[in-house]
Design an enzyme around this catalytic site. Structure first.
Site, PDB file in Angstrom:
ATOM      1  N   HIS A   1      -1.085   0.719  -9.865  1.00 53.50           N
ATOM      2  CA  HIS A   1      -1.722  -0.210  -8.931  1.00 53.50           C
ATOM      3  C   HIS A   1      -2.385  -1.370  -9.686  1.00 53.50           C
ATOM      4  CE1 HIS A   1      -3.713  -0.477  -4.698  1.00 53.50           C
ATOM      5  NE2 HIS A   1      -3.411  -1.668  -5.165  1.00 53.50           N
TER       6      HIS A   1
ATOM      7  N   ARG B   1       0.856  -1.182   0.000  1.00 55.73           N
ATOM      8  CA  ARG B   1       0.000   0.000   0.000  1.00 55.73           C
ATOM      9  C   ARG B   1       0.892   1.232   0.000  1.00 55.73           C
ATOM     10  NH1 ARG B   1      -3.560  -2.921  -1.315  1.00 55.73           N
ATOM     11  NH2 ARG B   1      -5.625  -3.199  -0.365  1.00 55.73           N
TER      12      ARG B   1
ATOM     13  N   GLU C   1      -3.503   7.895  -4.415  1.00 57.92           N
ATOM     14  CA  GLU C   1      -3.845   7.448  -5.773  1.00 57.92           C
ATOM     15  C   GLU C   1      -5.156   8.086  -6.250  1.00 57.92           C
ATOM     16  OE1 GLU C   1      -3.985   3.194  -5.594  1.00 57.92           O
ATOM     17  OE2 GLU C   1      -1.873   3.026  -5.038  1.00 57.92           O
TER      18      GLU C   1
END
Length: 319
Positions: free
Chosen positions: A283, A236, A265
């Site tokens: 991601h 993360r 993000e």
């Protein structure tokens, strides 16, 4: 008058599909075979539903749980569950599962790909060729060998173990940090990430994001890793102090980084765009058809186990 079909009672268990508008559950048609699905907290069924399927990073908060008084299971579709209030679930006696091993091999492959890219400058060399610089500038700068590197894995869970397996095959040595030492694991264990960094050339971050692991890669850890060090993050974004990482990269205080996740993000620090020693990815380490197929099997298995009063396949465990 009711038809015969309407009089037949539907015995499929009820499951709430909890998702943000931008997230849909892949392969949902297979779930419908086994379960009755609905997706609104405002639905009359919300008061009696016992299982919730959480799609992607959709938040499951105390307020969410207040609206579901009969809930006893949260089935997550991701490896990390930082979007779920785990403490509140525990307090209320609500079991929580994650994706288990569904993503592990794909994420491990991607972590190794990012590392190879950073060390051998694959993406940067591709840009060098495409921009026409090869005829003008000649030889491209040297990359670095992967074999022989000391790899420090932060979080030796399912994903971290698969990363270790792959990098041992490349001739790397592996050490790790997790919440606890694993008796069955032969790799050297470091109780804190700072000491792991001191003894590593590369840190690969793949642990869960919790209050304890927030910014676990900080200025002190980056300093300990040193100027020849590399950071790979497939966990993360908030596991790494992004502002400090940017400064270390811009100032040449570490060799490079491969990042699939970020703190805010989809917004990424603009300073990273100009750095050829940084590989950026949106991601997507988990995103393969094989991952989604495996995930669907895990989700169905967890739900079937719950409704049959059997052990869950992938209860969440922090590494």
């Amino acid at each position: 008058m009711a038809t015969e079909d309407n009089e037949v009672e539907d015995h499929r268990p009820l499951v709430l599909i909890h998702h943000l508008p931008s997230f849909k559950l892949p392969l949902q048609d297979r779930l419908i075979t086994h379960f009755r699905l609905f997706d609104s907290l405002a639905s009359p069924e919300a008061s009696s539903v016992r299982a919730l399927m959480c799609v992607g990073p959709t938040p499951v908060t105390a307020d969410t749980l207040d609206r579901l008084p009969s809930l006893r299971l949260v089935v997550g579709s991701s490896a990390g569950l930082d979007h779920v209030d785990l403490a509140e679930c525990h307090r209320r006696g609500i079991a929580v599962t994650n994706s288990g091993d569904a993503y592990s091999e794909n994420v491990a492959d991607y972590a190794v790909a990012l590392l190879l890219d950073v060390l051998r400058r694959v993406s940067a060399a591709d840009r060098f060729v495409r921009s026409g610089l090869w005829p003008q500038m000649g030889e491209y700068p040297l990359g670095r060998k992967l074999g022989g590197k000391r790899i420090g894995i932060v979080g030796l869970g399912s994903i971290g173990s698969e990363v270790a397996k792959r990098l041992v095959a490349f001739g790397c040595t592996v050490a790790y940090n997790s919440r606890n030492k694993k008796p069955s694991v032969l790799y050297p264990y470091y109780a804190n990430v700072h000491d792991l960094a001191v003894n590593s050339d590369v840190l690969i971050v793949c642990c869960a994001l919790t209050n304890e692991t927030y910014h676990i890669i900080n200025k002190d850890v980056l300093t300990a890793l040193g100027k020849e060090g590399v950071i790979i993050n497939v966990g993360r974004g908030a596991l790494v102090d992004e502002k400090e990482l940017v400064q270390f990269l811009v100032q040449g205080e570490i060799v490079g980084a491969g990042l699939d996740v970020f703190e805010n993000e989809p917004n990424i620090p603009k300073e990273l765009f100009a750095l050829d020693n940084v590989v950026l990815s949106p991601h997507l380490a988990v995103l393969t058809p094989e991952s989604f197929e495996a995930l669907n099997e895990v989700i169905i298995a967890n739900l079937k186990a719950f409704f049959s009063n059997k052990p869950l396949l992938s209860p969440f465990q922090q590494e």
